[in-house]
Design a protein around this motif. Structure first.
Motif: not given
Length: 288
Positions: A79-80, A82, A172-173, A176, A179, A203, A205, A271
């Motif tokens: 994800g962004g 991560q 994880a969805t 992500d 933020r 955000y 993980y 996601n």
């Protein structure tokens, strides 16, 4: 255990090969009972319950041809922000779906999310791999199936309920979309709106986004009515209606707790999960 293993370059010039090179052991117990609770001329009820427990354990990551090393980090939703962070580990003595990541420790005085370092101290800059903790497993401790068949005169009803208990799902969805600093140009969760924009770790993980995957799902119910001996050409006519996935009881905050449980990295909501639909069916059976 299909993964990329190290292999002798003499055999494979690239030095690695995707193969089924490890070993996994599964041991469990299953309990099943069926009972005819009511058995009368105009009323009957039969019920069956199935309970299953399974213990999954990786016994080896190597064999005479392949070498997987002592452990393998995997599950990288990417994800962004991560990059490089992983969620699970393959390791002998641990199950498939073993979560291995940062352990969340709340916020510090500045309102920034912090985590436990490997030595137990608190840090806002944890190191990937080094400051990881074992955080539970995607493997359920108990699976339940419960069927019921009822008949009253010309009516019949069949119900099936499923349950899974004791497993973890990594959302994880949710991470992500957690933020707050990106709210001006992208979607965020409503919950994330209460986070301070200065929390650059909100955000990340970690165990903060690891949730219970336990659920009870009303899987199917079918109700029917039988019209008998309607004439010389129709022996029986049955009208019925059926519903699938009527409701789910769960504390999971995502779309559905029943995420992918296959492969070597189960239990992660990446996601990319398409939610199960709720369907209604109406039907007619004619016997001539």
């Amino acid at each position: 255990m299909i993964y990329s293993y190290t292999v002798n370059p003499i055999l494979v010039p690239s030095g690695s090969i995707v193969a089924n090179g490890g070993s996994v052991n599964n041991k469990g117990i299953e309990f099943n009972v069926n009972a005819k609770i009511v058995d009368r001329t105009n009323l009957s009820w039969t019920s069956g319950i199935n309970l299953a427990h399974n213990k999954n354990e990786i016994t080896s990551l190597t064999n005479p041809l392949f070498a997987g090393g002592d452990s393998v980090l995997l599950s990288r939703p990417e994800g962004g922000g991560q990059s490089g962070r992983s969620l699970q580990i393959l390791k002998a003595g641990r199950p498939l779906g073993q979560y291995f990541s940062f352990k969340y420790a709340g916020k510090n005085e500045a309102g920034v999310s912090q985590f436990y370092a490997a030595d137990g101290s608190l840090t806002t800059t944890p190191v990937v791999g080094k400051d990881y903790y074992y955080l539970g497993s995607a493997q359920p401790k108990l699976m339940l199936g419960w069927t019921n068949s009822l008949r009253y005169k010309n009516f019949d009803l069949n119900v099936f309920i499923r349950g899974v208990f004791g497993n973890k799902v990594f959302n994880a969805t949710r991470a992500d979309l957690f933020r707050p600093s990106t709210a001006q140009y992208s979607n965020i969760l409503v919950d994330a709106a209460d986070e301070p924009a200065s929390d650059f770790n909100a955000y990340v993980y970690s165990s903060r986004f690891l949730e219970s995957g336990s659920f009870v799902r009303f899987d199917n119910a079918t109700l029917g009515y039988n019209f008998r001996k309607l004439g010389p050409f129709v022996k029986n006519l049955r009208v019925y209606t059926s519903v699938n996935n009527l409701f789910v009881i769960t504390k999971y905050k995502g779309v559905d707790p029943e995420v992918n449980q296959g492969g070597i990295a189960p239990g992660v909501d990446y996601n990319n999960f398409y939610p199960k639909t709720r369907t209604f069916l109406f039907g007619l059976n004619i016997s001539i």
